[in-house]
Each structure stands twice: as structure tokens, then as C-alpha cells.
Design an enzyme around this catalytic site. Structure first.
Site, PDB file in Angstrom:
ATOM      1  N   HIS A  50       4.571   4.895  13.104  1.00  0.00           N
ATOM      2  CA  HIS A  50       4.996   4.578  11.345  1.00  0.00           C
ATOM      3  C   HIS A  50       6.066   5.682  11.311  1.00  0.00           C
ATOM      4  O   HIS A  50       5.262   7.247  11.369  1.00  0.00           O
ATOM      5  CB  HIS A  50       3.583   4.206  10.411  1.00  0.00           C
ATOM      6  CG  HIS A  50       3.037   4.682   9.161  1.00  0.00           C
ATOM      7  ND1 HIS A  50       3.204   3.883   8.583  1.00  0.00           N
ATOM      8  CD2 HIS A  50       3.916   6.016   8.847  1.00  0.00           C
ATOM      9  CE1 HIS A  50       3.027   3.881   7.316  1.00  0.00           C
ATOM     10  NE2 HIS A  50       3.022   5.461   7.448  1.00  0.00           N
ATOM     11  N   HIS A  75       8.273   7.996   8.620  1.00  0.00           N
ATOM     12  CA  HIS A  75       8.774   7.972   6.962  1.00  0.00           C
ATOM     13  C   HIS A  75       9.802   9.187   6.630  1.00  0.00           C
ATOM     14  O   HIS A  75      10.423   9.313   8.062  1.00  0.00           O
ATOM     15  CB  HIS A  75       7.848   9.187   5.798  1.00  0.00           C
ATOM     16  CG  HIS A  75       6.129   8.640   5.999  1.00  0.00           C
ATOM     17  ND1 HIS A  75       5.946   8.328   4.315  1.00  0.00           N
ATOM     18  CD2 HIS A  75       5.464   8.301   6.277  1.00  0.00           C
ATOM     19  CE1 HIS A  75       4.930   7.731   4.372  1.00  0.00           C
ATOM     20  NE2 HIS A  75       4.410   7.710   5.479  1.00  0.00           N
ATOM     21  N   HIS A 118      41.672  -3.284   5.075  1.00  0.00           N
ATOM     22  CA  HIS A 118      39.869  -4.071   5.496  1.00  0.00           C
ATOM     23  C   HIS A 118      40.243  -5.278   5.390  1.00  0.00           C
ATOM     24  O   HIS A 118      39.656  -6.362   6.244  1.00  0.00           O
ATOM     25  CB  HIS A 118      39.407  -2.938   4.978  1.00  0.00           C
ATOM     26  CG  HIS A 118      39.169  -2.143   4.793  1.00  0.00           C
ATOM     27  ND1 HIS A 118      37.642  -1.291   5.857  1.00  0.00           N
ATOM     28  CD2 HIS A 118      39.992  -0.625   5.686  1.00  0.00           C
ATOM     29  CE1 HIS A 118      37.764  -0.016   5.704  1.00  0.00           C
ATOM     30  NE2 HIS A 118      39.191  -0.067   5.580  1.00  0.00           N
ATOM     31  N   ARG A 124       0.800  -0.888  -0.022  1.00  0.00           N
ATOM     32  CA  ARG A 124      -0.184   0.187   0.004  1.00  0.00           C
ATOM     33  C   ARG A 124       1.300   0.966  -0.068  1.00  0.00           C
ATOM     34  O   ARG A 124       1.466   2.177  -0.778  1.00  0.00           O
ATOM     35  CB  ARG A 124      -0.600   0.147   1.106  1.00  0.00           C
ATOM     36  CG  ARG A 124      -2.053   0.903   0.955  1.00  0.00           C
ATOM     37  CD  ARG A 124      -1.495   2.695   1.436  1.00  0.00           C
ATOM     38  NE  ARG A 124      -1.465   2.002   2.572  1.00  0.00           N
ATOM     39  CZ  ARG A 124      -0.960   3.260   3.420  1.00  0.00           C
ATOM     40  NH1 ARG A 124      -1.250   4.620   3.204  1.00  0.00           N
ATOM     41  NH2 ARG A 124      -0.909   3.784   4.348  1.00  0.00           N
ATOM     42  N   THR A 180       3.868  11.289   9.593  1.00  0.00           N
ATOM     43  CA  THR A 180       3.413  11.047   8.088  1.00  0.00           C
ATOM     44  C   THR A 180       4.258  11.986   7.048  1.00  0.00           C
ATOM     45  O   THR A 180       4.771  11.792   6.159  1.00  0.00           O
ATOM     46  CB  THR A 180       1.567  11.468   7.913  1.00  0.00           C
ATOM     47  OG1 THR A 180       1.568  10.744   8.594  1.00  0.00           O
ATOM     48  CG2 THR A 180       1.457  10.961   6.275  1.00  0.00           C
TER      49      THR A 180
END
Length: 538
Positions: free
Chosen positions: A204, A206, A301, A11, A177
Site C-alpha cells: 500500500h 502513498h 513524430h 476510502r 503511509t
């Protein structure tokens, strides 16, 4: 503490620019997430498009081991009875075990977007949550723009949560949001929220400020037990919290019960599946699941990780299904070369002068414009050559390329190629001559060359029919030289089982492409012979 993972790739992730999942894509992603151990899957908004409705119909007959499917919608519309709201009635028809409802927490949105009163918005939240509780096992309330709303009007934002809780919401999800809230603000606000509601909290986030993962983790530290996000961080604008980082951080770094720890090894494949189905290139340096997340280039490394990988790796890559990559470039040291040679299955003593010779040759070639990162097949052929293990499958004798353009017609190219194979190869296949001189057409000169050389060699090596050119990159190395500039061509090929890269460098783009094409086919033949030998030994 147990944390529930709520995936919204189908979604929120589908709202990313350029992304459109087919029904089949959605089902494949759902199955992969279930296998990973995700708890909730938000399948879409049934009232928004027919594809989401079709998905909810399709999953009714599917038996998931871990996840519950959630259908998503908004609260009822202002001044509309809940029983008469089309979106809510469509949501109910989805018949999912979980409904997720978002409502407005920010007074600005209530007055400007919904164009209703603050009191009516509270009624909308209460009516929707309480009504849907009759039809589902769980109702999750997403408090949209909660953190912005809290900062603008704390009292009202908290009141929206209390109303949802009173209506029976099983979880209150605080949504950032617009993605503009920073981690310290998340912590402070959640501390305050906990004083006013008792329902479980979720987050939630963003990613507009590039802190969505960090915000998710601090929310969990402050008591959130439900985390929302998407695979690969897909989402509108800058995307959502990336579950490919959130999940391993919660499990491996914070020691929390999320998905089974042994399932983490599936994360790499899930991330690449979603990238493939979304049509978005997978970010190679994405933490945990990027192809180069555990790639080592500097000689210091590589020397250190040979002794103990913990020196330059925060976790063993195998935990998330990834792998360690030793890169070869002008920055490489002896350790890089030794490690790569061993990866190829060649035995060589660390003190052998060949190691230094190979390293010197690499640095010389890279100074000329060669680039062996992403061209591991060309590097292997170079090593084989210098170790006396490069077999001569064919000999290039020459090619010609022409591009024809008539005034009123589209241009096309034609290539002729002449190659020779060893006499024993021709005889074994019953061919009188070891030569092949052939031609082919293509839309451009490289395509014509590719078709012509395959046509010539497939007569002797039929397995080359499986090989396809999957990517072609050109870079001009010294732009100031104008049309005389040196060109580097990187080609990626696949035979359906393996992928490999080759490189060619020349002031002539056709010659650079030709070199990379020939090495691609030669590498394929080496690997086929290796595979056959291994099968015989086993």
C-alpha cells in the site's frame, strides 16, 4: 503469478482534498470497478460516518461478478475489551465478506499517537484479527507506517507482522503511509520480511515522493501478491498508487495475471468516470488513460508513427481504451496536416499544394496567437474553407453589447445580434425573411452574446438548442501591452453526443469570444448535416 487488486478509492481516495462521493457515486464506482475485474473494493470505514454505513447496507443486496467488498477499521482501542470496542462492533454490522484492519508498526506512533505500550499494541493487533476471523471470510491486516517503522525499529516492526500472522491474517499489507520510501528500500525490506513471515504480502504505497507506482511494482517483483491503490491516484496529500498505471504495467509490461487482459480497454472510461464523480479535473497527460497520453505534436513524430506506431508509442492506445491524437500547432509538419485531414474524412493527395497551403496558414495564425490544440473544430473549419468544403449556414451582419451598472444594483449585459441565413433555408422553414435581429440579456457580455446569437439562429436551425457552452478560457498573450493586449478565447461546447473546441483571437475580448461562439455553432451544423447524410446512406 496471480496478483489481486484492492481498490481503496472510496476510502483513501475520498480523503483527497475537495473530494466527497455521494452514496450514488460510490455505487456507480463499485459497479464500474467490478466490471473492470478488480478483486477487492474498500467501501469505507463504517465507524466514521453515516454515508459509509449506508453504502454497506446498499451493497448487501448487490451481486458483484468479481469484487469482494471490504470494510475498514483500526485495531481495538488500548485497554478496551474487543467485545466492547464500538468501532469493531460497527465493523461487524457491515457484514462484508472481508474486513481490513490497520495497526501500528512504528513504535513512534504507538507511543505518541496511541499513547500506549509496545506490548499492548501487539495485543491489540492479535485480539482484533483473531476476533474478526470469526465473522468474515478474510481478514486483511494493513501494517500502517511499516517501512518507517522498520527503519526506526526493525525488530518491533517485524514483531507486529508476526503477531497478525499468528492471529490468522489472510494477507499482510506493508504500508508506506507517509510515502517517503524509495524503490530500492522497498526491495531490501521486503526481502528481509519474507524471511520472518509466511503469509501472503501486499503493498500500500502513498505518492509523497512520486514513486508510489514504482514502489508497488518493485514490491510485486519481490513477491507481493496483493496491490492496493486508487483510480487516478486519488488520496490524501499527494495521493496513492495510481491503479490506472499499476494495472496495465503489471499486465502488459510484467506479463502477470491480474484482471482479464481484454478488460483493460475499460480502464480509460473508469478513470474518466471517477474523475467526473470526484469533481477533480482529469489529468490530461496521465499515463495510459490521460486524454493526451498518446497525443503527437512534432512533425517528425507523426511522420514516424504513420509508418509504425511503435516508433513513438510504448503500447497501442486501444489496449487501455484510449486513442491516438494528432495535434496541430506551429510545430506541425506535413504529416500532421495530412493525418488530421484524413481523420476528418476528406480525401487529399499527399503531393497536393493544398497541404502546404494549410500548413502555412496554420503557422501564420499561430504566430498571431491562435492555438489549435483543444480547438479542433476551428481547425476543421479552416481546412474546409481552404478545400472549398465550408458551407455557409449563416452570415454575421453585426452585434452590439452594453453592460449596465446602476449604483445600488448588480451589473448585467444586453446584446443585440443581426444575422442572415441563405434564402432557401428561410423558405424551407416557412419564414418570409432570411434576416433575424434579436436581443438577449446575460450576467456578462459573453453570456448575453451567446444567448442572443442562439436566439437568432435557433429559429432557422432548431438543433442548436442542444448545444451548450461547457468551458470558457481566456488568455492574455502579450501582457506588456496592457489594456491593448491580444486576447485568446478557447470555448468548449457540447450537444450531449459530442464535445468540441473553438478559438478566437483579438485585442477585443468580446470580438475574440464572438468568433469562437460563431465557429462553435457552425461546426455543430456541419456535424449535424454529416450525420444526416451518413444515416441516409446507411
Amino acid at each position: 503469478m496471480s496478483i489481486k487488486v484492492y481498490d481503496t478509492t472510496l476510502r483513501d481516495g475520498a480523503q483527497a482534498f475537495g473530494v466527497s462521493f455521494s452514496l450514488e457515486d460510490k455505487i456507480r464506482i463499485a459497479e464500474a470497478l467490478d466490471d473492470l475485474g478488480v478483486h477487492y473494493l474498500e467501501g469505507g470505514w463504517p465507524g466514521s460516518n453515516p454515508k459509509d454505513i449506508a453504502f454497506f447496507e446498499a451493497v448487501k443486496g448487490m451481486n458483484f461478478k468479481n469484487l469482494k467488498v471490504a470494510a475498514f477499521s483500526s485495531t481495538r482501542r488500548p485497554d478496551v475489551k474487543i467485545e466492547e470496542d464500538a468501532n469493531i462492533q460497527t465493523l461487524i454490522k457491515a457484514e462484508t465478506p472481508v474486513y481490513t484492519i490497520f495497526g501500528k508498526s512504528w513504535d513512534l506512533h504507538v507511543e505518541k499517537a496511541l499513547r500506549t505500550t509496545l506490548e499492548e499494541n501487539l495485543k491489540m493487533i492479535y485480539d482484533t484479527v483473531s476476533y474478526l476471523k470469526r465473522f468474515a471470510d478474510e481478514v486483511i491486516y494493513d501494517a500502517e507506517h511499516f517501512f518507517d517503522g522498520y527503519k526506526a525499529n526493525r525488530e518491533y516492526a517485524l514483531k507486529t507482522l508476526k503477531v497478525a500472522e499468528e492471529a490468522g491474517a489472510d494477507c499482510l499489507v506493508l504500508a508506506d503511509t507517509n510515502g517517503g520510501t524509495l524503490p530500492h528500500e522497498i526491495e531490501e525490506i521486503i526481502e528481509d520480511v519474507k524471511k520472518h513471515v509466511k503469509a501472503p504480502l501486499g503493498i500500500h504505497a502513498h505518492n509523497d515522493s512520486d514513486v508510489a507506482v514504482a514502489n508497488t511494482l518493485v514490491a510485486v517483483r519481490k513477491g507481493a501478491v496483493h496491490v492496493q491503490g486508487t483510480i487516478n491516484g486519488l488520496g490524501e496529500r499527494c495521493g496513492n498508487a495510481n491503479l490506472c498505471s499499476v494495472i496495465p504495467n503489471l499486465v502488459l509490461k510484467m506479463g502477470l495475471e491480474v484482471i482479464p487482459k481484454e478488460n483493460l480497454k475499460k480502464l480509460f472510461d473508469v478513470a474518466h468516470l471517477v474523475a467526473e464523480l470526484s469533481g477533480r479535473p482529469h489529468i490530461e497527460n496521465m499515463p495510459y488513460v490521460g486524454d493526451y497520453a498518446f497525443a503527437h505534436k512534432g512533425g517528425v513524430h507523426v511522420s514516424a508513427i504513420k509508418r509504425d506506431p511503435r516508433t513513438y508509442e510504448h503500447i497501442p492506445p486501444e489496449l487501455v481504451g484510449n486513442r491516438r491524437i494528432i495535434s496541430i500547432s506551429e510545430l506541425s509538419g506535413k504529416s500532421n496536416v495530412l493525418e488530421k485531414i484524413k481523420e476528418m474524412g476528406f480525401e487529399i493527395d499527399e503531393s497536393s499544394p493544398k497541404v502546404r497551403e494549410i500548413l502555412k496558414k496554420i503557422k501564420e495564425l499561430e504566430a498571431q496567437g491562435y492555438h489549435f490544440e483543444g480547438a479542433e473544430a476551428s481547425f476543421e473549419l479552416l481546412v474546409r474553407d481552404m478545400l472549398g468544403k465550408r458551407k455557409k449556414y449563416f452570415e454575421f451582419l453585426g452585434f452590439t453589447v452594453m453592460t449596465i451598472k446602476n449604483r445600488d444594483e448588480e451589473s448585467f449585459s444586453e446584446a443585440t445580434v443581426k444575422v442572415r441565413v441563405p434564402d432557401e433555408v428561410a423558405k424551407r422553414l416557412g419564414h418570409d425573411e432570411p434576416f433575424e435581429h434579436t436581443a438577449a440579456e446575460g450576467e456578462g457580455p459573453v453570456e448575453a452574446l451567446d444567448r442572443a446569437v442562439r436566439k437568432a439562429l435557433e429559429k432557422f436551425y432548431p438543433s442548436l438548442k442542444d448545444t451548450k457552452l461547457t468551458d470558457y478560457k481566456v488568455r492574455i498573450l502579450n501582457e506588456q501591452a496592457g489594456t491593448k493586449a491580444t486576447t485568446r478565447v478557447l470555448i468548449e461546447s457540447s450537444d450531449g453526443k459530442r464535445r468540441w473546441g473553438t478559438v478566437g483571437v483579438s485585442p477585443n475580448i468580446i470580438e475574440a469570444s464572438w468568433t469562437a461562439l460563431l465557429e462553435s455553432l457552425e461546426y455543430k451544423l456541419h456535424k449535424d448535416e454529416e450525420e444526416m447524410r451518413n444515416d441516409e446512406e446507411n
